[in-house]
Design an enzyme around this catalytic site. Structure first.
Site, PDB file in Angstrom:
ATOM      1  N   ASP A  43       1.608  66.211 -16.171  1.00 18.32           N
ATOM      2  CA  ASP A  43       2.372  64.303 -16.827  1.00 18.32           C
ATOM      3  C   ASP A  43       0.944  64.830 -18.629  1.00 18.32           C
ATOM      4  O   ASP A  43       2.380  64.817 -20.014  1.00 18.32           O
ATOM      5  CB  ASP A  43       1.432  63.559 -16.356  1.00 18.32           C
ATOM      6  N   HIS A  44       0.092  65.683 -18.620  1.00 19.47           N
ATOM      7  CA  HIS A  44      -0.350  64.742 -19.919  1.00 19.47           C
ATOM      8  C   HIS A  44       0.263  66.560 -21.038  1.00 19.47           C
ATOM      9  O   HIS A  44      -0.214  66.150 -22.282  1.00 19.47           O
ATOM     10  CB  HIS A  44      -1.465  64.598 -19.501  1.00 19.47           C
ATOM     11  N   GLU A  57       6.318  62.300  -8.292  1.00 16.78           N
ATOM     12  CA  GLU A  57       6.280  60.911  -8.479  1.00 16.78           C
ATOM     13  C   GLU A  57       6.774  59.712  -9.141  1.00 16.78           C
ATOM     14  O   GLU A  57       7.707  60.068 -10.592  1.00 16.78           O
ATOM     15  CB  GLU A  57       4.362  60.776  -9.494  1.00 16.78           C
ATOM     16  N   ARG A  97       7.508  57.833 -20.911  1.00 12.83           N
ATOM     17  CA  ARG A  97       6.156  57.700 -22.005  1.00 12.83           C
ATOM     18  C   ARG A  97       5.624  59.619 -21.951  1.00 12.83           C
ATOM     19  O   ARG A  97       4.989  59.508 -23.064  1.00 12.83           O
ATOM     20  CB  ARG A  97       5.167  56.702 -21.936  1.00 12.83           C
ATOM     21  N   ASN A 136      -0.848  68.438 -11.965  1.00 10.18           N
ATOM     22  CA  ASN A 136       0.017  67.055 -12.313  1.00 10.18           C
ATOM     23  C   ASN A 136       0.313  67.740 -13.717  1.00 10.18           C
ATOM     24  O   ASN A 136      -1.487  68.052 -14.662  1.00 10.18           O
ATOM     25  CB  ASN A 136      -0.961  65.701 -12.422  1.00 10.18           C
ATOM     26  N   GLY A 178      -4.644  66.006 -12.343  1.00  2.00           N
ATOM     27  CA  GLY A 178      -3.754  66.527 -13.650  1.00  2.00           C
ATOM     28  C   GLY A 178      -4.567  66.013 -15.333  1.00  2.00           C
ATOM     29  O   GLY A 178      -5.261  66.920 -15.529  1.00  2.00           O
ATOM     30  N   HIS A 179      -4.926  64.777 -14.958  1.00  2.00           N
ATOM     31  CA  HIS A 179      -5.894  64.521 -16.673  1.00  2.00           C
ATOM     32  C   HIS A 179      -6.669  65.714 -16.661  1.00  2.00           C
ATOM     33  O   HIS A 179      -6.648  66.187 -18.183  1.00  2.00           O
ATOM     34  CB  HIS A 179      -5.917  62.744 -16.426  1.00  2.00           C
ATOM     35  N   GLU A 188      -1.256  59.317   0.081  1.00  2.00           N
ATOM     36  CA  GLU A 188      -2.064  59.632  -0.743  1.00  2.00           C
ATOM     37  C   GLU A 188      -2.544  58.710  -1.407  1.00  2.00           C
ATOM     38  O   GLU A 188      -2.879  57.154  -1.689  1.00  2.00           O
ATOM     39  CB  GLU A 188      -0.735  60.115  -2.174  1.00  2.00           C
ATOM     40  N   HIS A 233      -5.931  61.135  -7.986  1.00  2.00           N
ATOM     41  CA  HIS A 233      -6.132  60.390  -9.289  1.00  2.00           C
ATOM     42  C   HIS A 233      -8.032  60.309 -10.159  1.00  2.00           C
ATOM     43  O   HIS A 233      -8.559  60.282  -8.976  1.00  2.00           O
ATOM     44  CB  HIS A 233      -5.909  58.557  -9.207  1.00  2.00           C
ATOM     45  N   HIS A 274       5.322  63.082 -12.593  1.00  2.00           N
ATOM     46  CA  HIS A 274       5.459  61.454 -12.608  1.00  2.00           C
ATOM     47  C   HIS A 274       6.535  61.069 -13.564  1.00  2.00           C
ATOM     48  O   HIS A 274       5.953  60.578 -14.811  1.00  2.00           O
ATOM     49  CB  HIS A 274       4.114  60.384 -12.468  1.00  2.00           C
ATOM     50  N   ARG A 306       8.062  58.205 -15.091  1.00  3.05           N
ATOM     51  CA  ARG A 306       7.704  57.451 -15.384  1.00  3.05           C
ATOM     52  C   ARG A 306       8.566  56.032 -15.878  1.00  3.05           C
ATOM     53  O   ARG A 306       9.841  56.714 -16.626  1.00  3.05           O
ATOM     54  CB  ARG A 306       6.672  56.608 -16.433  1.00  3.05           C
ATOM     55  N   THR A 319      -1.856  54.781 -13.516  1.00  8.27           N
ATOM     56  CA  THR A 319      -1.633  53.486 -12.336  1.00  8.27           C
ATOM     57  C   THR A 319      -2.930  54.060 -11.619  1.00  8.27           C
ATOM     58  O   THR A 319      -3.515  54.421 -11.347  1.00  8.27           O
ATOM     59  CB  THR A 319      -0.788  55.489 -11.556  1.00  8.27           C
ATOM     60  N   ARG A 368       4.027  64.251 -30.913  1.00  5.49           N
ATOM     61  CA  ARG A 368       4.492  64.499 -32.145  1.00  5.49           C
ATOM     62  C   ARG A 368       5.984  64.958 -32.058  1.00  5.49           C
ATOM     63  O   ARG A 368       7.283  65.013 -33.159  1.00  5.49           O
ATOM     64  CB  ARG A 368       4.233  65.727 -32.228  1.00  5.49           C
TER      65      ARG A 368
HETATM   66  N1  PXP Z   1      -1.742  61.038  -7.412  1.00  2.00           N
HETATM   67  C1  PXP Z   1      -1.463  60.086  -8.251  1.00  2.00           C
HETATM   68  C2  PXP Z   1      -0.358  59.189  -7.150  1.00  2.00           C
HETATM   69  C3  PXP Z   1      -0.847  59.922  -9.606  1.00  2.00           C
HETATM   70  O1  PXP Z   1      -0.794  58.475  -9.596  1.00  2.00           O
HETATM   71  C4  PXP Z   1      -2.414  60.662 -10.324  1.00  2.00           C
HETATM   72  C5  PXP Z   1      -1.527  59.821 -11.969  1.00  2.00           C
HETATM   73  O2  PXP Z   1      -0.300  60.673 -12.247  1.00  2.00           O
HETATM   74  C6  PXP Z   1      -3.150  61.355  -9.526  1.00  2.00           C
HETATM   75  C7  PXP Z   1      -2.550  61.734  -8.502  1.00  2.00           C
HETATM   76  C8  PXP Z   1      -3.484  62.898 -10.878  1.00  2.00           C
HETATM   77  O3  PXP Z   1      -4.309  61.553 -11.584  1.00  2.00           O
HETATM   78  P1  PXP Z   1      -5.487  62.201 -12.891  1.00  2.00           P
HETATM   79  O4  PXP Z   1      -4.702  62.340 -13.857  1.00  2.00           O
HETATM   80  O5  PXP Z   1      -6.305  61.218 -13.078  1.00  2.00           O
HETATM   81  O6  PXP Z   1      -5.636  62.976 -11.805  1.00  2.00           O
END
Ligand code: PXP
Length: 248
Positions: free
Chosen positions: A13-14, A74, A53, A11, A220-221, A155, A198, A47, A49, A105, A22
Protein backbone atom coordinates in the site's frame (compact mmCIF):
# COMPACT_ATOMS: atom_id res chain seq x y z
CA UNK A 1 2.70 -29.14 17.46
CA UNK A 2 5.16 -28.83 14.57
CA UNK A 3 4.91 -25.38 13.13
CA UNK A 4 4.19 -25.23 9.38
CA UNK A 5 6.31 -22.83 7.34
CA UNK A 6 5.21 -19.31 8.09
CA UNK A 7 4.10 -17.35 5.04
CA UNK A 8 5.02 -13.70 4.56
CA UNK A 9 2.51 -11.49 2.80
CA UNK A 10 4.04 -8.16 1.81
CA UNK A 11 1.64 -5.21 1.88
CA UNK A 12 2.55 -2.73 -0.86
CA UNK A 13 0.00 0.00 0.00
CA UNK A 14 2.63 2.51 0.99
CA UNK A 15 4.44 2.32 -2.32
CA UNK A 16 1.20 3.78 -3.64
CA UNK A 17 1.18 6.36 -0.82
CA UNK A 18 4.53 7.70 -2.05
CA UNK A 19 3.34 7.65 -5.67
CA UNK A 20 0.15 9.51 -4.82
CA UNK A 21 2.05 12.20 -2.95
CA UNK A 22 3.08 13.51 -6.36
CA UNK A 23 0.57 11.95 -8.74
CA UNK A 24 1.88 10.19 -11.82
CA UNK A 25 3.09 6.61 -12.01
CA UNK A 26 6.16 6.39 -9.77
CA UNK A 27 6.90 4.38 -7.74
CA UNK A 28 4.75 1.62 -9.21
CA UNK A 29 3.18 -0.75 -6.63
CA UNK A 30 3.00 -3.55 -9.19
CA UNK A 31 6.75 -3.32 -9.80
CA UNK A 32 7.26 -3.38 -6.03
CA UNK A 33 5.03 -6.45 -5.76
CA UNK A 34 7.06 -8.29 -8.39
CA UNK A 35 10.27 -7.39 -6.56
CA UNK A 36 8.71 -8.60 -3.32
CA UNK A 37 7.87 -11.93 -4.93
CA UNK A 38 11.45 -12.22 -6.20
CA UNK A 39 12.72 -11.50 -2.66
CA UNK A 40 10.67 -14.33 -1.19
CA UNK A 41 7.24 -12.92 -0.40
CA UNK A 42 4.69 -15.73 -0.35
CA UNK A 43 1.88 -13.37 -1.31
CA UNK A 44 1.03 -9.72 -1.82
CA UNK A 45 -1.47 -7.74 0.21
CA UNK A 46 -3.17 -4.58 -1.04
CA UNK A 47 -5.96 -2.55 0.56
CA UNK A 48 -8.29 -0.75 -1.82
CA UNK A 49 -9.78 1.90 0.43
CA UNK A 50 -13.07 3.59 -0.25
CA UNK A 51 -11.23 6.93 -0.61
CA UNK A 52 -8.46 5.39 -2.82
CA UNK A 53 -5.88 7.19 -0.70
CA UNK A 54 -3.13 4.74 -1.67
CA UNK A 55 -4.04 1.71 -3.81
CA UNK A 56 -6.32 2.57 -6.75
CA UNK A 57 -8.46 0.35 -8.95
CA UNK A 58 -5.85 0.21 -11.72
CA UNK A 59 -3.32 -1.19 -9.21
CA UNK A 60 -5.63 -4.10 -8.48
CA UNK A 61 -6.02 -4.72 -12.24
CA UNK A 62 -2.22 -4.68 -12.57
CA UNK A 63 -1.62 -6.94 -9.58
CA UNK A 64 -4.17 -9.49 -10.77
CA UNK A 65 -2.53 -9.57 -14.18
CA UNK A 66 1.09 -9.72 -13.04
CA UNK A 67 1.38 -11.64 -9.76
CA UNK A 68 2.54 -15.24 -9.58
CA UNK A 69 1.82 -15.47 -5.85
CA UNK A 70 -1.64 -15.06 -4.26
CA UNK A 71 -3.20 -11.61 -3.87
CA UNK A 72 -4.73 -10.91 -0.49
CA UNK A 73 -7.26 -8.19 -1.31
CA UNK A 74 -8.12 -6.11 1.75
CA UNK A 75 -11.37 -4.22 1.67
CA UNK A 76 -14.26 -2.90 3.71
CA UNK A 77 -17.51 -4.87 3.65
CA UNK A 78 -19.31 -2.56 1.22
CA UNK A 79 -21.37 -3.35 -1.86
CA UNK A 80 -18.88 -1.52 -4.09
CA UNK A 81 -15.93 -3.58 -2.82
CA UNK A 82 -17.86 -6.83 -3.03
CA UNK A 83 -18.56 -6.14 -6.72
CA UNK A 84 -14.86 -5.41 -7.35
CA UNK A 85 -13.79 -8.60 -5.55
CA UNK A 86 -16.32 -10.66 -7.46
CA UNK A 87 -14.97 -9.26 -10.73
CA UNK A 88 -11.35 -10.11 -9.87
CA UNK A 89 -11.81 -13.25 -7.77
CA UNK A 90 -8.54 -12.80 -5.84
CA UNK A 91 -7.05 -15.73 -3.94
CA UNK A 92 -8.03 -14.11 -0.63
CA UNK A 93 -10.34 -11.33 0.52
CA UNK A 94 -9.60 -9.85 3.93
CA UNK A 95 -12.44 -7.82 5.38
CA UNK A 96 -11.32 -4.86 7.46
CA UNK A 97 -13.18 -2.04 9.21
CA UNK A 98 -12.66 1.31 7.55
CA UNK A 99 -13.23 4.81 8.84
CA UNK A 100 -12.60 7.76 6.57
CA UNK A 101 -10.82 9.82 9.21
CA UNK A 102 -8.44 7.11 10.45
CA UNK A 103 -4.79 7.17 9.46
CA UNK A 104 -4.63 3.38 9.25
CA UNK A 105 -6.86 0.42 10.14
CA UNK A 106 -7.29 1.14 13.82
CA UNK A 107 -9.31 -1.74 15.17
CA UNK A 108 -10.68 -5.11 14.26
CA UNK A 109 -13.94 -5.86 12.53
CA UNK A 110 -16.88 -6.37 14.91
CA UNK A 111 -17.97 -9.73 13.51
CA UNK A 112 -19.84 -10.62 16.69
CA UNK A 113 -22.21 -7.65 16.31
CA UNK A 114 -22.82 -8.20 12.59
CA UNK A 115 -22.65 -11.93 12.10
CA UNK A 116 -25.87 -12.37 10.11
CA UNK A 117 -25.05 -9.55 7.70
CA UNK A 118 -21.44 -10.71 7.33
CA UNK A 119 -22.44 -14.32 6.73
CA UNK A 120 -24.62 -13.14 3.82
CA UNK A 121 -21.90 -10.76 2.62
CA UNK A 122 -19.12 -13.36 2.44
CA UNK A 123 -21.21 -16.14 0.84
CA UNK A 124 -20.84 -14.93 -2.77
CA UNK A 125 -17.13 -14.22 -2.24
CA UNK A 126 -16.55 -17.75 -1.02
CA UNK A 127 -18.69 -19.13 -3.85
CA UNK A 128 -16.46 -17.23 -6.30
CA UNK A 129 -13.45 -19.07 -4.89
CA UNK A 130 -11.86 -16.40 -2.66
CA UNK A 131 -10.68 -17.43 0.80
CA UNK A 132 -12.36 -14.98 3.12
CA UNK A 133 -10.46 -13.69 6.09
CA UNK A 134 -11.73 -11.46 8.90
CA UNK A 135 -9.40 -8.87 10.48
CA UNK A 136 -10.36 -9.01 14.16
CA UNK A 137 -9.07 -8.19 17.62
CA UNK A 138 -7.68 -11.11 19.61
CA UNK A 139 -10.99 -11.63 21.37
CA UNK A 140 -12.85 -14.87 21.94
CA UNK A 141 -16.31 -13.51 21.03
CA UNK A 142 -14.92 -12.36 17.68
CA UNK A 143 -13.26 -15.71 16.98
CA UNK A 144 -16.49 -17.53 17.87
CA UNK A 145 -18.43 -15.26 15.51
CA UNK A 146 -15.97 -16.02 12.68
CA UNK A 147 -16.55 -19.74 13.24
CA UNK A 148 -20.32 -19.14 13.22
CA UNK A 149 -20.31 -17.35 9.88
CA UNK A 150 -18.04 -19.94 8.29
CA UNK A 151 -15.03 -17.74 7.58
CA UNK A 152 -12.05 -20.06 7.00
CA UNK A 153 -9.37 -17.53 8.00
CA UNK A 154 -8.88 -14.83 10.61
CA UNK A 155 -6.20 -12.19 10.83
CA UNK A 156 -5.49 -11.02 14.35
CA UNK A 157 -4.84 -7.29 14.72
CA UNK A 158 -1.32 -6.85 16.10
CA UNK A 159 -1.57 -3.05 16.40
CA UNK A 160 -1.81 -2.82 20.20
CA UNK A 161 1.10 -5.26 20.57
CA UNK A 162 3.19 -3.34 18.03
CA UNK A 163 2.40 0.04 19.64
CA UNK A 164 3.34 -1.25 23.09
CA UNK A 165 6.61 -2.52 21.67
CA UNK A 166 7.37 0.78 19.88
CA UNK A 167 6.62 2.78 23.05
CA UNK A 168 8.61 0.37 25.24
CA UNK A 169 5.60 -0.42 27.42
CA UNK A 170 6.84 -3.91 28.14
CA UNK A 171 4.05 -4.99 30.49
CA UNK A 172 1.43 -3.98 27.93
CA UNK A 173 3.40 -5.72 25.22
CA UNK A 174 3.36 -8.93 27.23
CA UNK A 175 -0.38 -8.63 27.87
CA UNK A 176 -1.07 -8.09 24.15
CA UNK A 177 1.25 -10.93 23.15
CA UNK A 178 -0.56 -13.25 25.56
CA UNK A 179 -3.92 -12.29 24.00
CA UNK A 180 -2.63 -13.04 20.49
CA UNK A 181 -1.02 -16.29 21.65
CA UNK A 182 -4.21 -17.49 23.37
CA UNK A 183 -6.57 -16.49 20.57
CA UNK A 184 -4.32 -17.92 17.85
CA UNK A 185 -4.32 -21.26 19.67
CA UNK A 186 -8.08 -21.12 20.32
CA UNK A 187 -8.91 -20.22 16.71
CA UNK A 188 -6.55 -22.90 15.40
CA UNK A 189 -8.33 -25.45 17.60
CA UNK A 190 -11.64 -24.32 16.06
CA UNK A 191 -10.23 -25.15 12.61
CA UNK A 192 -9.50 -21.59 11.50
CA UNK A 193 -6.32 -20.60 9.68
CA UNK A 194 -4.68 -17.83 11.67
CA UNK A 195 -2.86 -14.82 10.24
CA UNK A 196 -1.47 -11.85 12.16
CA UNK A 197 -0.71 -8.35 10.92
CA UNK A 198 -0.36 -4.64 11.56
CA UNK A 199 2.64 -2.66 12.72
CA UNK A 200 5.16 -5.51 12.85
CA UNK A 201 8.87 -4.70 12.66
CA UNK A 202 12.15 -6.61 12.75
CA UNK A 203 12.08 -6.26 16.55
CA UNK A 204 8.46 -7.16 17.22
CA UNK A 205 7.96 -9.92 14.65
CA UNK A 206 9.87 -12.65 16.51
CA UNK A 207 7.45 -13.58 19.32
CA UNK A 208 4.55 -13.66 16.82
CA UNK A 209 6.49 -15.67 14.24
CA UNK A 210 7.34 -18.18 16.95
CA UNK A 211 3.66 -19.09 17.47
CA UNK A 212 3.15 -22.48 15.80
CA UNK A 213 -0.59 -21.83 15.33
CA UNK A 214 0.07 -18.83 13.08
CA UNK A 215 0.27 -19.54 9.34
CA UNK A 216 0.85 -16.10 7.81
CA UNK A 217 2.02 -12.61 8.65
CA UNK A 218 1.06 -9.56 6.61
CA UNK A 219 3.58 -6.74 6.89
CA UNK A 220 3.79 -3.49 4.98
CA UNK A 221 4.60 -0.09 6.42
CA UNK A 222 7.82 -1.05 8.19
CA UNK A 223 9.17 -2.98 5.20
CA UNK A 224 8.45 -0.16 2.76
CA UNK A 225 10.11 2.32 5.13
CA UNK A 226 13.13 0.09 5.59
CA UNK A 227 13.39 -0.26 1.81
CA UNK A 228 14.48 3.39 1.69
CA UNK A 229 17.63 2.41 3.53
CA UNK A 230 18.34 -1.13 2.33
CA UNK A 231 16.39 -1.54 -0.90
CA UNK A 232 13.13 -3.45 -1.09
CA UNK A 233 14.58 -6.92 -1.73
CA UNK A 234 17.03 -6.81 1.21
CA UNK A 235 14.35 -5.30 3.50
CA UNK A 236 12.07 -8.26 2.77
CA UNK A 237 14.90 -10.80 3.05
CA UNK A 238 15.75 -9.47 6.50
CA UNK A 239 12.09 -9.79 7.60
CA UNK A 240 12.07 -13.35 6.30
CA UNK A 241 15.29 -14.04 8.22
CA UNK A 242 13.81 -12.65 11.47
CA UNK A 243 10.70 -14.81 10.98
CA UNK A 244 12.67 -17.97 10.19
CA UNK A 245 15.00 -17.42 13.13
CA UNK A 246 12.08 -17.05 15.54
CA UNK A 247 10.29 -20.04 14.05
CA UNK A 248 13.36 -22.15 14.69
N1 PXP B 1 -3.05 -6.67 7.78
C1 PXP B 1 -4.13 -5.87 7.70
C2 PXP B 1 -5.48 -6.50 7.74
C3 PXP B 1 -3.99 -4.46 7.55
O1 PXP B 1 -5.07 -3.69 7.47
C4 PXP B 1 -2.69 -3.93 7.47
C5 PXP B 1 -2.51 -2.46 7.28
O2 PXP B 1 -3.09 -2.04 6.12
C6 PXP B 1 -1.59 -4.81 7.53
C7 PXP B 1 -1.80 -6.17 7.72
C8 PXP B 1 -0.19 -4.33 7.41
O3 PXP B 1 0.12 -3.45 8.45
P1 PXP B 1 1.46 -2.65 8.41
O4 PXP B 1 1.44 -1.84 7.15
O5 PXP B 1 1.39 -1.80 9.63
O6 PXP B 1 2.58 -3.64 8.42
Amino acid sequence: MTAPKLRLGVNIDHVATVRNARGGDNPDPVRAALMAEAAGADGITAHLREDRRHIVDADIDGLMAALTTPLNFEMAATAEMQAIALRHKPHAVCLVPEKREERTTEGGLDVAANDNALAAYIAPLAAAGSRVSMFIAADRAQVDACVRIGAPVIELHAGAYADAWAEERWDDRDVELAKITDMAAYAHDQGLEVHVGHGLTYDSVGPIAALPTVAELNIGHFIIGEAIFRGLGPAIEEMRRCMDEARG
